[in-house]
Design an enzyme around this catalytic site. Structure first.
Site, mmCIF file in Angstrom:
data_model
loop_
_atom_site.group_PDB
_atom_site.id
_atom_site.type_symbol
_atom_site.label_atom_id
_atom_site.label_comp_id
_atom_site.label_asym_id
_atom_site.label_seq_id
_atom_site.Cartn_x
_atom_site.Cartn_y
_atom_site.Cartn_z
ATOM 1 N N GLY A 46 0.956 -1.338 -0.011
ATOM 2 C CA GLY A 46 -0.043 0.066 -0.028
ATOM 3 C C GLY A 46 0.924 1.112 0.002
ATOM 4 O O GLY A 46 1.989 1.135 0.493
ATOM 5 N N GLN A 51 3.249 9.705 0.982
ATOM 6 C CA GLN A 51 4.491 8.983 1.070
ATOM 7 C C GLN A 51 5.667 9.209 -0.132
ATOM 8 O O GLN A 51 6.760 8.846 -0.145
ATOM 9 C CB GLN A 51 4.311 7.505 1.285
ATOM 10 N N CYS A 99 5.727 -0.239 7.482
ATOM 11 C CA CYS A 99 5.443 0.892 6.438
ATOM 12 C C CYS A 99 6.612 1.474 5.962
ATOM 13 O O CYS A 99 7.817 1.265 6.256
ATOM 14 C CB CYS A 99 4.793 2.205 7.398
ATOM 15 N N LEU A 100 6.454 1.764 4.495
ATOM 16 C CA LEU A 100 7.514 2.108 3.622
ATOM 17 C C LEU A 100 8.115 3.334 4.289
ATOM 18 O O LEU A 100 9.291 3.474 3.924
ATOM 19 C CB LEU A 100 6.862 2.182 2.078
ATOM 20 N N HIS A 141 -4.401 1.611 7.350
ATOM 21 C CA HIS A 141 -3.159 2.279 7.613
ATOM 22 C C HIS A 141 -3.011 3.412 6.860
ATOM 23 O O HIS A 141 -2.389 4.292 7.020
ATOM 24 C CB HIS A 141 -2.243 1.017 7.526
ATOM 25 N N GLU A 142 -3.392 2.885 5.334
ATOM 26 C CA GLU A 142 -3.053 4.077 4.233
ATOM 27 C C GLU A 142 -3.898 5.417 4.579
ATOM 28 O O GLU A 142 -3.553 6.454 4.297
ATOM 29 C CB GLU A 142 -3.501 3.386 2.885
ATOM 30 N N HIS A 145 -2.511 7.862 6.848
ATOM 31 C CA HIS A 145 -1.487 8.744 6.247
ATOM 32 C C HIS A 145 -2.150 10.120 5.774
ATOM 33 O O HIS A 145 -1.320 11.038 5.805
ATOM 34 C CB HIS A 145 -0.869 8.000 4.955
HETATM 35 ZN ZN LIG Z 1 2.464 3.417 5.807
#
Ligand SMILES: [Zn+2]
Length: 179
Positions: A46, A51, A99-100, A141-142, A145
């Site tokens: 995701g 991000q 998470c990236l 989660h996304e 952000h």
């Molecule tokens: Zn994340």
């Protein structure tokens, strides 16, 4: 398409509130394509636009789950523009999230196991669906952000600090190896 640089903690852009998308057009679809390419290359399941430094309410998700256990991952790209959660179950389940933007760090987070969400897809078509399982976890989660929230914000302060310390140490070691 292009692979975009991923914004990592403690970059303040990750704390920004992303703005609603006014119209789904070719420029937005180009951003979406770049986000998919960036996410697949990372690799991740995701990615929110912030991000890659774009404060717009856009997410891409692909759980890449194999059809059978141990099989090859099957691509199933999903796009969420202006997503909103309209209902959520009282039952929370833990999932070991990563998470990236917080590379190589994982921790268990509790979230509602079932949600009802509304969003637009890459063609601007409106959806209103009930979602559960890993997709529900990933979408929540996304969506965090978009509001400047990271999964580590759901942890106790002690756990969060330990995790960020581990990340700092890891970066220092990688820096040494690269030097
Ligand atoms: Zn994340």
């Amino acid at each position: 398409m292009a692979i975009l640089p991923i914004v990592e903690v403690p970059d303040p852009r990750l704390r920004q509130i992303s703005q609603p998308v006014e119209g789904v057009d070719d420029d937005l679809r180009r951003l979406i394509d770049d986000m998919f390419e960036t996410m697949y290359a990372a690799p991740g399941i995701g990615l929110a636009a912030i991000q890659v430094g774009v404060p717009k309410r856009v997410l891409v998700i692909d759980l890449q789950e194999p059809e059978e256990e141990g099989g090859d991952p099957v691509r199933d790209p999903r796009v969420f523009v202006n997503p909103e959660i309209v209902a959520e179950s009282d039952n929370e389940v833990p999932y070991n999230e990563g998470c990236l933007s917080v590379p190589d760090q994982y921790a268990e987070v509790d979230r509602p196991d079932r949600i009802r969400a509304r969003w637009l897809d890459r063609d601007g078509v409106a959806h209103d669906e009930e979602i559960d399982g890993l997709l529900a976890v990933c979408l929540q989660h996304e969506m965090d952000h978009l509001n400047g929230i990271l999964f580590i914000d759901h942890l106790s302060r002690l756990k969060r600090e330990m995790l960020l310390k581990k990340l700092t140490k890891q970066r220092r070691e990688q820096g040494k190896r690269a030097a």
